[in-house]
Design an enzyme around this catalytic site. Structure first.
Site, PDB file in Angstrom:
ATOM      1  CG  ASP A   1      -1.902   1.073   1.297  1.00  0.00           C
ATOM      2  OD1 ASP A   1      -2.727   1.110   0.372  1.00  0.00           O
ATOM      3  OD2 ASP A   1      -1.883   1.889   2.241  1.00  0.00           O
TER       4      ASP A   1
ATOM      5  CD  GLU B   1      16.401 -14.377   3.582  1.00  0.00           C
ATOM      6  OE1 GLU B   1      15.844 -15.115   4.420  1.00  0.00           O
ATOM      7  OE2 GLU B   1      16.864 -13.254   3.872  1.00  0.00           O
TER       8      GLU B   1
HETATM    9  C1  NOJ Z   1      -4.540   2.864  -0.909  1.00  0.00           C
HETATM   10  C2  NOJ Z   1      -5.675   1.950  -0.606  1.00  0.00           C
HETATM   11  O1  NOJ Z   1      -5.996   1.207  -1.753  1.00  0.00           O
HETATM   12  C3  NOJ Z   1      -6.797   2.830  -0.144  1.00  0.00           C
HETATM   13  O2  NOJ Z   1      -8.017   2.113  -0.044  1.00  0.00           O
HETATM   14  C4  NOJ Z   1      -6.396   3.445   1.170  1.00  0.00           C
HETATM   15  O3  NOJ Z   1      -7.383   4.390   1.553  1.00  0.00           O
HETATM   16  C5  NOJ Z   1      -5.055   4.176   1.086  1.00  0.00           C
HETATM   17  N1  NOJ Z   1      -4.082   3.469   0.308  1.00  0.00           N
HETATM   18  C6  NOJ Z   1      -4.472   4.403   2.471  1.00  0.00           C
HETATM   19  O4  NOJ Z   1      -4.015   3.216   3.034  1.00  0.00           O
END
Ligand code: NOJ
Length: 547
Positions: free
Chosen positions: A212, A263
């Protein structure tokens, strides 16, 4: 025909199905989806013909941001099940020949994570605070935020805390909601904790991680003001010189992760969520010693326009080809307006709040089929978002009382946010909850009353349904060597159309214009019924066998 076992590594050309667990299938009858629900429905996913699933965050979380606010990285959210359910799901997926990718939220934790609670309690200059980004404010009483950075959900990216004695104290940074404090990736303890989290899940058999908000993880030293006007909302992709996004130091973190995952062999992988300024910047995230793959947001956000799509596809291939990283392509996700709705709007505009734009869902569905064949004909990997195979539209009339997205709440209702693409799936039956939950259950977001024809069961029965079309297209892509491994060569095409050859014999023609266009070769699959095998109507794609 492709020999499956010879295709290595699998992630170079996989079709991956994204599951939003809260909205996929509810086995325990509480109105929210869960891991047992997913396990029970794996045969459905397998029948779609995909190679892998990606599950958005399944961890314990206060759910301020749909689970992207994690309070424990080594467990499962109680309404989704238990760690034992996760292990059972991983095993069952593997038993069906499906790989499994989970979400890694490493830029921030929840404010309910034990580390953040400890940081609040410990006070300034403590090792606990150094795991996050705490700073003193400006002005005589420290009441001015440390800099002008803004959060992705609107308003300042800083929140001031009350110190233990009850007085206003330091500020902490949050790129997203205040309940999502950013971690300090310059801190060795943070790095080793995430190494341990990666190993925890790799040891349990997951095949990969979708990471993310990767470009947010490093910040420019000294945290200087950003050069944007204070009224602008977050628009990272448009910034070329941003002190809190796409900063070079992030690549050092990624190199460490690549060493770690290697790894476990070449079959485990990362896919980066990195909204950055063009394919050149994106390519830096998938250099041979960094992450394996990355989402392609230029493609997700493209309009229904041949010229723009050609530039994006070409630009992506040109940027990633030389470093040997496979591109990826997708049309929807839990963050985007469902593409069937987008494509039904003039210019296929995105965003969840298309002011006053009329939407033609019949046109949207026609273009969605055409876009699927384009997407599956491109080299590299493809991501599908649950429900697109059913032709689900964005639910644009959810009552405001049920909206939960922080985009809605933090914009004080100005932006409706992303809940409309997260409505629970319809599986069967004539009325909500359509087999998502047991009859009579109230689902966490209400489903439309007119989705009976969109259920899986209804579409199984209809040979011309979106579901049957998805299955056919994915099966062909799996079967045709040219579509998996062949190079892409552009062919001459009329204005408003795209035409390219994959490998030796497969030609893909997409008609995004207003005129019918001539085609040559034997039809392998077409997104519409062809009355005349030599002419492709507007808003349609055909795969041709054309040696
Ligand atoms: C991207 C995620 O896909 C989204 O749903 C989220 O709100 C933000 N990152 C923050 O984590």
């Amino acid at each position: 025909m492709t020999n499956q076992s010879a295709r290595t590594p699998w992630w170079r050309d996989a079709v991956i199905y994204q599951i939003y667990p809260r909205s996929f299938a509810d086995a325990d009858g509480d109105g929210e989806g869960d891991l047992r629900g997913i396990t029970d429905r794996l045969p459905y996913v397998k029948d779609l013909g995909v190679d892998a699933i990606w599950i958005t965050p399944w961890y314990p979380s206060p759910m301020v941001d749909g689970g992207y606010d994690v309070s424990d990285y080594r467990d499962i959210h109680p309404s989704f099940g238990s760690l034992a359910d996760a292990t059972a799901l991983i095993e069952a997926a593997h038993g069906h020949g499906l790989r499994i990718i989970i979400d890694l939220v490493a830029n921030h934790t929840s404010d309910q994570h034990p580390w953040f609670r400890a940081a609040l309690a410990a006070g300034r200059d403590s090792p606990e605070r150094r795991r996050y980004v705490f700073r003193d404010g400006g002005g005589p009483d420290g009441s001015i935020p440390p800099n002008n950075w803004r959060s992705a959900f609107g308003e300042a990216a800083w929140t001031r805390v009350l110190e233990a004695d009850g007085t206003p104290g330091q500020w902490y940074l949050h790129t997203f909601a205040p309940e999502q404090p950013d971690l300090n990736w310059e801190n060795d303890e943070v790095r080793s904790e995430f190494d341990a989290i990666l190993r925890f899940w790799l040891d349990r058999g997951v095949d990969g991680f979708r990471v993310d908000a990767v470009p947010a993880m490093a910040k420019r030293a000294g945290l200087p003001d950003a050069d944007y006007d204070d009224n602008s909302l977050f628009a990272a992709a448009e910034w070329t010189d941003n002190p809190h996004w796409d900063v070079d130091e992030v690549h050092d973190i990624l190199r460490g992760w690549r060493r770690l995952i290697e790894e476990y062999g070449a079959e485990r992988m990362f896919v980066a969520e990195a909204v950055v300024n063009g394919p050149g910047r994106l390519a830096r995230y998938v250099r041979p010693d960094e992450l394996h793959t990355a989402f392609n947001f230029e493609y997700v956000h493209a309009r229904w326009d041949a010229g723009q799509l050609l530039r994006i596809i070409d630009g992506t291939l040109a940027a990633l080809g030389p470093i040997g990283a496979p591109p990826t392509w997708s049309l929807s996700s839990h963050d985007e307006t469902r593409h069937l709705t987008r494509f039904g709007r003039p210019q296929a505009i995105g965003g969840h709040d298309p002011e006053g734009a009329a939407t033609d869902l019949v046109l949207g569905a026609r273009r969605a089929r055409a876009a699927l064949l384009l997407t599956l004909a491109l080299p590299g990997g493809a991501y599908l978002y649950q429900g697109e195979e059913l032709g689900l539209p964005e639910v644009e009339d959810l009552p405001v009382e049920v909206l939960q997205d922080p985009v809605f709440l933090r914009s004080r209702g100005e932006r409706r946010g992303r809940d409309g693409c997260r409505v629970p799936l319809p599986w069967e039956g004539g009325a909500p909850p359509y087999g998502f939950s047991a009859a009579g259950t109230t689902t966490w977001l209400p489903q439309p009353v007119d989705w009976a024809a969109l259920t899986v069961a209804a579409q199984e029965r209809d040979p011309r349904s979106m579901l049957r079309f998805y299955r056919e297209a994915i099966a062909l892509r799996r079967k045709l060597d040219d579509l998996r491994g062949g190079d892409l060569t552009w062919l001459p095409s009329p204005d408003g159309a795209l035409a390219f050859r994959r490998g030796q014999e497969l030609v893909c023609v997409v008609n995004l214009g207003d005129e019918w266009i001539g085609i040559e070769g034997d039809v392998v699959l077409c997104s519409v019924r062809l009355d005349d095998a030599r002419r492709l109507p507007p808003d349609a794609t055909v795969w041709l066998h054309s040696p």
